[in-house]
Design a protein around this motif. Sequence first.
Motif, PDB file in Angstrom:
ATOM      1  N   ILE A 122      -1.224   1.543 -11.285  1.00  0.00           N
ATOM      2  CA  ILE A 122      -2.504   0.897 -11.801  1.00  0.00           C
ATOM      3  C   ILE A 122      -2.398  -0.504 -11.087  1.00  0.00           C
ATOM      4  CG2 ILE A 122      -3.084  -0.512 -13.935  1.00  0.00           C
ATOM      5  CD1 ILE A 122      -2.171   2.164 -15.402  1.00  0.00           C
ATOM      6  N   VAL A 123      -1.115  -1.500 -11.082  1.00  0.00           N
ATOM      7  CA  VAL A 123      -1.158  -2.686 -10.535  1.00  0.00           C
ATOM      8  C   VAL A 123      -1.576  -2.536  -8.880  1.00  0.00           C
ATOM      9  CG1 VAL A 123       0.549  -4.512 -10.162  1.00  0.00           C
ATOM     10  CG2 VAL A 123       0.564  -3.463 -12.386  1.00  0.00           C
ATOM     11  N   GLY A 124      -0.794  -1.659  -8.498  1.00  0.00           N
ATOM     12  CA  GLY A 124      -1.041  -1.545  -7.042  1.00  0.00           C
ATOM     13  C   GLY A 124      -2.776  -1.534  -6.687  1.00  0.00           C
ATOM     14  N   GLY A 125      -3.330  -0.647  -7.735  1.00  0.00           N
ATOM     15  CA  GLY A 125      -4.869  -0.230  -7.556  1.00  0.00           C
ATOM     16  C   GLY A 125      -5.682  -1.720  -7.642  1.00  0.00           C
ATOM     17  N   ILE A 126      -5.108  -2.671  -8.838  1.00  0.00           N
ATOM     18  CA  ILE A 126      -5.722  -3.684  -8.602  1.00  0.00           C
ATOM     19  C   ILE A 126      -5.619  -4.687  -7.614  1.00  0.00           C
ATOM     20  CG2 ILE A 126      -5.791  -5.866 -10.243  1.00  0.00           C
ATOM     21  CD1 ILE A 126      -4.895  -4.128 -12.600  1.00  0.00           C
ATOM     22  N   MET A 127      -4.375  -4.536  -7.076  1.00  0.00           N
ATOM     23  CA  MET A 127      -3.973  -5.353  -5.830  1.00  0.00           C
ATOM     24  C   MET A 127      -4.829  -5.015  -4.631  1.00  0.00           C
ATOM     25  SD  MET A 127       0.271  -6.141  -6.272  1.00  0.00           S
ATOM     26  CE  MET A 127       0.300  -6.336  -4.710  1.00  0.00           C
ATOM     27  N   TYR A 139       5.816   4.780 -12.479  1.00  0.00           N
ATOM     28  CA  TYR A 139       5.179   4.980 -11.676  1.00  0.00           C
ATOM     29  C   TYR A 139       3.418   4.773 -11.733  1.00  0.00           C
ATOM     30  CZ  TYR A 139       9.008   6.407  -8.928  1.00  0.00           C
ATOM     31  OH  TYR A 139      10.379   6.489  -8.280  1.00  0.00           O
ATOM     32  N   LEU A 140       3.236   5.137 -12.826  1.00  0.00           N
ATOM     33  CA  LEU A 140       1.860   4.931 -13.547  1.00  0.00           C
ATOM     34  C   LEU A 140       1.456   3.637 -13.432  1.00  0.00           C
ATOM     35  CD1 LEU A 140      -0.980   6.111 -14.416  1.00  0.00           C
ATOM     36  CD2 LEU A 140       0.079   6.443 -16.764  1.00  0.00           C
ATOM     37  N   ALA A 141       2.438   2.646 -13.927  1.00  0.00           N
ATOM     38  CA  ALA A 141       2.291   1.373 -14.132  1.00  0.00           C
ATOM     39  C   ALA A 141       1.940   0.680 -12.647  1.00  0.00           C
ATOM     40  CB  ALA A 141       3.405   0.488 -14.752  1.00  0.00           C
ATOM     41  N   PHE A 142       2.918   1.046 -11.738  1.00  0.00           N
ATOM     42  CA  PHE A 142       2.990   0.522 -10.496  1.00  0.00           C
ATOM     43  C   PHE A 142       1.546   0.850  -9.651  1.00  0.00           C
ATOM     44  CE2 PHE A 142       7.139  -0.850 -11.029  1.00  0.00           C
ATOM     45  CZ  PHE A 142       7.223  -1.919  -9.819  1.00  0.00           C
ATOM     46  N   LYS A 196       0.654  -1.349  -0.037  1.00  0.00           N
ATOM     47  CA  LYS A 196       0.070  -0.061   0.196  1.00  0.00           C
ATOM     48  C   LYS A 196       0.932   1.324  -0.039  1.00  0.00           C
ATOM     49  CE  LYS A 196      -4.194  -2.087   2.045  1.00  0.00           C
ATOM     50  NZ  LYS A 196      -5.032  -1.895   2.961  1.00  0.00           N
ATOM     51  N   ILE A 197       1.998   1.050   0.842  1.00  0.00           N
ATOM     52  CA  ILE A 197       2.886   2.268   0.895  1.00  0.00           C
ATOM     53  C   ILE A 197       3.410   2.701  -0.778  1.00  0.00           C
ATOM     54  CG2 ILE A 197       5.037   3.120   1.470  1.00  0.00           C
ATOM     55  CD1 ILE A 197       4.655   1.961   4.365  1.00  0.00           C
ATOM     56  N   ILE A 198       3.699   1.427  -1.601  1.00  0.00           N
ATOM     57  CA  ILE A 198       4.402   1.685  -2.711  1.00  0.00           C
ATOM     58  C   ILE A 198       3.263   2.214  -3.616  1.00  0.00           C
ATOM     59  CG2 ILE A 198       5.098   0.505  -4.695  1.00  0.00           C
ATOM     60  CD1 ILE A 198       6.640  -1.381  -2.547  1.00  0.00           C
ATOM     61  N   PHE A 199       2.043   1.622  -3.506  1.00  0.00           N
ATOM     62  CA  PHE A 199       0.759   2.248  -4.211  1.00  0.00           C
ATOM     63  C   PHE A 199       0.690   3.637  -4.158  1.00  0.00           C
ATOM     64  CE2 PHE A 199      -3.845   2.515  -4.159  1.00  0.00           C
ATOM     65  CZ  PHE A 199      -4.067   2.937  -5.481  1.00  0.00           C
ATOM     66  N   PHE A 200       0.388   4.084  -2.918  1.00  0.00           N
ATOM     67  CA  PHE A 200       0.140   5.386  -2.765  1.00  0.00           C
ATOM     68  C   PHE A 200       1.471   6.317  -3.032  1.00  0.00           C
ATOM     69  CE2 PHE A 200      -2.993   3.737   0.478  1.00  0.00           C
ATOM     70  CZ  PHE A 200      -3.885   4.123  -0.098  1.00  0.00           C
ATOM     71  N   TYR A 201       2.395   5.864  -2.800  1.00  0.00           N
ATOM     72  CA  TYR A 201       3.501   6.510  -3.222  1.00  0.00           C
ATOM     73  C   TYR A 201       3.772   6.914  -4.599  1.00  0.00           C
ATOM     74  CZ  TYR A 201       8.305   8.372  -4.330  1.00  0.00           C
ATOM     75  OH  TYR A 201       9.457   8.970  -4.288  1.00  0.00           O
ATOM     76  N   SER A 202       3.223   5.863  -5.628  1.00  0.00           N
ATOM     77  CA  SER A 202       3.323   5.766  -7.152  1.00  0.00           C
ATOM     78  C   SER A 202       2.106   6.632  -7.538  1.00  0.00           C
ATOM     79  CB  SER A 202       3.083   4.385  -7.588  1.00  0.00           C
ATOM     80  OG  SER A 202       4.060   3.640  -7.403  1.00  0.00           O
TER      81      SER A 202
END
Length: 94
Positions: free
Chosen positions: A52-57, A47-50, A14-20
């Motif tokens: 999107i992937v983080g949002g899906i996760m 970062y946009l790719a991360f 979640k940290i990586i997702f919000f940072y991205s």
Amino acid sequence: MSSNSQRYLVLISKIIFFYSVFYVIMKIIAIFGDAWLKPNLILSLPYLAFAIVGGIMVKRNSYHWAYVVAGVILISIVRYYEQEWMLQLHEYFS
């Protein structure tokens, strides 16, 4: 997987997702503030790719350590070389 390990995985993901998401937003704000368009867009693509992937996760509530490892590596490399790459990209496109 132990519960502590799973909690750390979720937290770091979640940290990586919000940072991205934050990084992409900041680059967009910088572009509207007369920063270089193409270099900022190019540097925000990973970062946009991360994001999107983080949002899906987050939506599926399924996390993976590969996302965490790749995210930490990407963030570290881009943050270390960002200024140098920004200048090189600007010179290349101008």
